[in-house]
Design a protein around this motif. Structure first.
Motif, PDB file in Angstrom:
ATOM      1  N   MET A   1       0.501  -1.101   0.331  1.00  0.00           N
ATOM      2  CA  MET A   1      -0.466  -0.180  -0.217  1.00  0.00           C
ATOM      3  C   MET A   1       0.976   1.156   0.092  1.00  0.00           C
ATOM      4  SD  MET A   1      -3.509  -1.107  -0.109  1.00  0.00           S
ATOM      5  CE  MET A   1      -3.985   0.600  -0.271  1.00  0.00           C
ATOM      6  N   LEU A   2       1.720   1.160   0.520  1.00  0.00           N
ATOM      7  CA  LEU A   2       3.129   2.380   0.114  1.00  0.00           C
ATOM      8  C   LEU A   2       3.765   2.947  -1.189  1.00  0.00           C
ATOM      9  CD1 LEU A   2       5.610   1.751   3.369  1.00  0.00           C
ATOM     10  CD2 LEU A   2       3.617   3.424   2.991  1.00  0.00           C
ATOM     11  N   GLN A   3       3.758   1.799  -2.179  1.00  0.00           N
ATOM     12  CA  GLN A   3       3.438   1.906  -3.386  1.00  0.00           C
ATOM     13  C   GLN A   3       2.289   2.417  -3.871  1.00  0.00           C
ATOM     14  OE1 GLN A   3       3.776  -1.597  -5.431  1.00  0.00           O
ATOM     15  NE2 GLN A   3       4.627  -0.852  -7.676  1.00  0.00           N
ATOM     16  N   VAL A   4       1.397   1.863  -3.268  1.00  0.00           N
ATOM     17  CA  VAL A   4       0.211   2.540  -3.686  1.00  0.00           C
ATOM     18  C   VAL A   4      -0.070   4.055  -3.734  1.00  0.00           C
ATOM     19  CG1 VAL A   4      -2.356   3.004  -3.579  1.00  0.00           C
ATOM     20  CG2 VAL A   4      -1.320   0.585  -3.770  1.00  0.00           C
ATOM     21  N   ALA A   5       0.289   4.348  -2.532  1.00  0.00           N
ATOM     22  CA  ALA A   5       0.256   5.913  -1.733  1.00  0.00           C
ATOM     23  C   ALA A   5       1.574   7.118  -2.345  1.00  0.00           C
ATOM     24  CB  ALA A   5       0.321   6.096  -0.460  1.00  0.00           C
ATOM     25  N   PHE A   6       2.870   5.744  -2.536  1.00  0.00           N
ATOM     26  CA  PHE A   6       3.392   7.150  -3.457  1.00  0.00           C
ATOM     27  C   PHE A   6       3.165   7.225  -4.803  1.00  0.00           C
ATOM     28  CE2 PHE A   6       7.661   6.767  -5.983  1.00  0.00           C
ATOM     29  CZ  PHE A   6       8.333   8.378  -4.733  1.00  0.00           C
ATOM     30  N   MET A   7       3.016   5.908  -5.577  1.00  0.00           N
ATOM     31  CA  MET A   7       1.601   6.745  -6.915  1.00  0.00           C
ATOM     32  C   MET A   7       0.978   7.789  -6.998  1.00  0.00           C
ATOM     33  SD  MET A   7       1.623   5.980 -10.438  1.00  0.00           S
ATOM     34  CE  MET A   7       2.416   4.588 -10.330  1.00  0.00           C
ATOM     35  N   ALA A   8       0.218   7.850  -6.254  1.00  0.00           N
ATOM     36  CA  ALA A   8      -0.940   8.619  -6.389  1.00  0.00           C
ATOM     37  C   ALA A   8       0.027   9.986  -5.412  1.00  0.00           C
ATOM     38  CB  ALA A   8      -1.922   8.024  -4.630  1.00  0.00           C
ATOM     39  N   LEU A   9       0.199  10.340  -4.815  1.00  0.00           N
ATOM     40  CA  LEU A   9       1.486  12.202  -4.773  1.00  0.00           C
ATOM     41  C   LEU A   9       1.888  12.687  -5.483  1.00  0.00           C
ATOM     42  CD1 LEU A   9       3.624  12.340  -3.385  1.00  0.00           C
ATOM     43  CD2 LEU A   9       3.240  10.762  -1.905  1.00  0.00           C
TER      44      LEU A   9
ATOM     45  N   PHE B   1      -0.687   9.055   3.226  1.00  0.00           N
ATOM     46  CA  PHE B   1      -1.139   8.141   3.671  1.00  0.00           C
ATOM     47  C   PHE B   1      -2.356   8.019   5.180  1.00  0.00           C
ATOM     48  CE2 PHE B   1       0.038   6.110   7.855  1.00  0.00           C
ATOM     49  CZ  PHE B   1       1.109   5.156   8.032  1.00  0.00           C
ATOM     50  N   ASP B   2      -2.866   9.394   5.142  1.00  0.00           N
ATOM     51  CA  ASP B   2      -4.251   8.647   5.859  1.00  0.00           C
ATOM     52  C   ASP B   2      -5.630   8.030   4.927  1.00  0.00           C
ATOM     53  OD1 ASP B   2      -3.380   9.687   8.017  1.00  0.00           O
ATOM     54  OD2 ASP B   2      -3.970  11.811   8.164  1.00  0.00           O
ATOM     55  N   ALA B   3      -5.102   8.298   4.055  1.00  0.00           N
ATOM     56  CA  ALA B   3      -6.197   7.293   2.633  1.00  0.00           C
ATOM     57  C   ALA B   3      -5.884   5.588   2.463  1.00  0.00           C
ATOM     58  CB  ALA B   3      -5.642   8.377   0.980  1.00  0.00           C
ATOM     59  N   ILE B   4      -4.754   5.723   2.974  1.00  0.00           N
ATOM     60  CA  ILE B   4      -4.413   4.500   3.389  1.00  0.00           C
ATOM     61  C   ILE B   4      -4.536   3.793   5.107  1.00  0.00           C
ATOM     62  CG2 ILE B   4      -3.296   3.874   1.088  1.00  0.00           C
ATOM     63  CD1 ILE B   4      -0.863   4.121   3.219  1.00  0.00           C
ATOM     64  N   THR B   5      -4.780   4.805   5.162  1.00  0.00           N
ATOM     65  CA  THR B   5      -5.683   3.616   6.200  1.00  0.00           C
ATOM     66  C   THR B   5      -7.000   4.193   6.952  1.00  0.00           C
ATOM     67  OG1 THR B   5      -3.753   5.847   7.853  1.00  0.00           O
ATOM     68  CG2 THR B   5      -2.486   3.351   7.396  1.00  0.00           C
ATOM     69  N   TYR B   6      -6.713   5.421   7.833  1.00  0.00           N
ATOM     70  CA  TYR B   6      -8.204   5.433   8.118  1.00  0.00           C
ATOM     71  C   TYR B   6      -9.117   6.209   7.154  1.00  0.00           C
ATOM     72  CZ  TYR B   6      -5.489   6.722  12.533  1.00  0.00           C
ATOM     73  OH  TYR B   6      -4.896   6.390  14.331  1.00  0.00           O
ATOM     74  N   ASN B   7      -9.033   7.039   6.461  1.00  0.00           N
ATOM     75  CA  ASN B   7     -10.155   6.999   5.685  1.00  0.00           C
ATOM     76  C   ASN B   7     -10.766   5.332   5.046  1.00  0.00           C
ATOM     77  OD1 ASN B   7      -8.986   9.642   5.373  1.00  0.00           O
ATOM     78  ND2 ASN B   7      -8.512   9.949   3.461  1.00  0.00           N
ATOM     79  N   SER B   8      -9.993   4.327   4.261  1.00  0.00           N
ATOM     80  CA  SER B   8      -9.898   3.800   4.172  1.00  0.00           C
ATOM     81  C   SER B   8     -11.099   2.688   4.972  1.00  0.00           C
ATOM     82  CB  SER B   8      -9.215   1.909   3.235  1.00  0.00           C
ATOM     83  OG  SER B   8      -8.463   3.350   2.085  1.00  0.00           O
ATOM     84  N   ALA B   9     -10.690   2.688   6.625  1.00  0.00           N
ATOM     85  CA  ALA B   9     -10.895   2.025   7.512  1.00  0.00           C
ATOM     86  C   ALA B   9     -13.137   2.681   7.591  1.00  0.00           C
ATOM     87  CB  ALA B   9     -10.089   2.409   8.656  1.00  0.00           C
ATOM     88  N   LYS B  10     -12.661   3.608   6.827  1.00  0.00           N
ATOM     89  CA  LYS B  10     -13.874   5.105   6.949  1.00  0.00           C
ATOM     90  C   LYS B  10     -15.007   4.187   6.357  1.00  0.00           C
ATOM     91  CE  LYS B  10     -16.304   9.423   7.574  1.00  0.00           C
ATOM     92  NZ  LYS B  10     -15.941  10.650   7.400  1.00  0.00           N
ATOM     93  N   LEU B  11     -14.666   4.399   5.180  1.00  0.00           N
ATOM     94  CA  LEU B  11     -15.132   3.642   4.572  1.00  0.00           C
ATOM     95  C   LEU B  11     -15.918   1.740   4.062  1.00  0.00           C
ATOM     96  CD1 LEU B  11     -14.323   2.073   1.381  1.00  0.00           C
ATOM     97  CD2 LEU B  11     -13.168   4.023   1.699  1.00  0.00           C
ATOM     98  N   MET B  12     -15.333   1.521   5.341  1.00  0.00           N
ATOM     99  CA  MET B  12     -15.189  -0.185   4.856  1.00  0.00           C
ATOM    100  C   MET B  12     -16.105  -0.202   6.358  1.00  0.00           C
ATOM    101  SD  MET B  12     -11.992  -2.540   3.732  1.00  0.00           S
ATOM    102  CE  MET B  12     -12.793  -3.046   4.890  1.00  0.00           C
TER     103      MET B  12
END
Length: 422
Positions: free
Chosen positions: A321-329, A344-355
């Motif tokens: 997921m850090l590779q995903v974040a690196f591409m996104a930014l 970083f929050d988009a691969i942790t807290y944000n995604s936890a919220k939508l799930m």
């Protein structure tokens, strides 16, 4: 079993703290005087809640090149290849590949996964296999299953009935793909069916939508409006929306206000989106990723997914997921200091919220699901795509990684610069 993690960086807090864990729960965060059976010295490294992947296709992972490689690299050829590979699916084939990929995920700190599983199959082979995988892997990773009609609900024979059966068998979320239906009318009808099924089964919704460069593909507008009318606030996720990259600005900003009112969640999948979109362009070639930066600024919850791991759509990836974040930014022009932290929050807290994950986060009383990264901060973790040194679930260490060492003329070197991003 008691565990103490000492000298941990938690989030953006500069003060190092200890974390006391007992019986699978975080009991105390602060200065811990007592001892425990297991003690880990984080030595100033970042301790984070686990990574969350809200969008992956575990039924297709590790199938790249079978029965053929995607020569054009396009979404459409990927779908064509998958339709052939799907004919070879067996129960054990799906389980073996999915479990292998999930082990990769766990080793790299992913403990929460939402997988879209193709249900355009009269036998529902992949769906039945993934229901078993979810149960058998539950000690390592928490899995949500989306009933995903890869070839359409209305356009595929008996599509609606297959969706219903999949939900009865064990799918957790209602999926869809309106832009892939034969016509706009069919796409709209599919959204109506999705909402009816979700309400009937009391399920959340996560739809592949407007995953195209066509700026006239605007099904997400109808999905958001339907969410508001049906009072399904916060329970609907729009995945991809790559067409939004091509919408004119006036329409895009109007659309974001509707998203916010609907409490719509959005998932971008940077690796696949960048690889697959813009294939009909010469130059300039559009980036094809939805407007992550603008959506976040508008107060809309945005998560990031890995999407594919070595399959007909994306031949690369190691489920990191850090590779995903690196591409996104990089692609999203989000290299500002605060923006990198937001990613970083988009691969942790944000995604936890939508799930809709409860008990998520490093907080007293929460479940002791956390990771220790080989970096002192969120920014350094993304920059280095750092190793996850420890993966802890329910207060148990379930994975470890020993970091590599580099030498120049026999002198060990570090890729960190002390005093920056700490």
């Amino acid at each position: 079993m008691k565990m103490i993690i000492r000298n941990a960086h938690i989030g953006e807090d500069k003060e190092l703290k200890d974390i006391f864990i007992e019986n699978g729960k975080i009991i105390k965060i602060g200065k811990i005087e007592e001892k425990a059976e297991i003690e880990i010295d984080a030595d100033g490294k970042l301790v984070s809640p686990p990574f969350v992947d809200p969008h992956v296709h575990l039924d297709a992972v590790l199938t790249v090149g079978d029965p053929q490689y995607n020569i054009s690299g396009t979404l459409w050829e990927g779908i064509e290849i998958w339709s052939k590979r799907k004919l070879k699916l067996t129960h054990e084939d799906v389980k073996k590949r999915a479990k292998e990929a999930l082990k990769w995920a766990v080793a790299q700190g992913i403990l929460k996964v939402r997988t879209h599983v193709d249900v355009c199959d009269p036998e529902l082979t992949a769906l039945k296999a993934m229901v078993e995988v979810k149960q058998e892997m539950r000690e390592l990773v928490d899995v949500q299953i989306v009933s995903f009609p890869q070839e359409g609900i209305v356009s595929f024979p008996d599509g609606e009935n297959l969706m219903r059966k999949s939900l009865e068998i064990g799918a957790d979320i209602v999926g869809g793909i309106p832009h892939y239906e034969f016509s706009r009318d069919d796409g709209i009808k599919s959204i109506d069916i999705i909402m009816d099924l979700a309400k009937s089964f009391d399920k959340d919704i996560d739809v592949h939508i407007d995953e195209t460069d066509d700026d006239q593909s605007r099904f997400v507008e109808y999905l958001a409006a339907k969410t508001i009318k049906e009072n399904y606030f916060g329970r609907v996720t729009a995945s991809h929306i790559t067409a939004m990259h091509s919408y004119n600005n006036a329409y895009a900003y109007k659309l974001m206000s509707v998203f916010k009112k609907a409490q719509l969640n959005v998932i971008a999948n940077p690796l696949d989106n960048i690889a697959l979109q813009g294939r009909f362009d010469n130059y300039p070639i559009r980036r094809g990723m939805t407007r992550i930066k603008e959506l976040l600024k508008s107060g809309i919850n945005v998560g990031l997914g890995h999407d594919s791991v070595m399959d007909p759509w994306y031949p690369l990836g190691r489920y990191n997921m850090l590779q995903v974040a690196f591409m996104a930014l990089n692609v999203g022009h989000m290299t500002g200091y605060n923006e990198i932290n937001e990613i970083f929050d988009a691969i942790t807290y944000n995604s936890a919220k939508l799930m809709n994950l409860s008990d998520y986060g490093i907080k007293e009383g929460n479940k002791a699901d956390l990771i220790i990264l080989n970096a002192p901060s969120k920014i350094e973790a993304i920059r280095l795509r750092s190793e996850v040194l420890y993966v802890i679930k329910n207060g148990n260490i379930i994975a470890k990684t020993t970091p590599a060492k580099s030498y120049v003329n026999d002198e060990e070197i570090s890729f960190r610069v002390i005093g920056i991003y700490e």
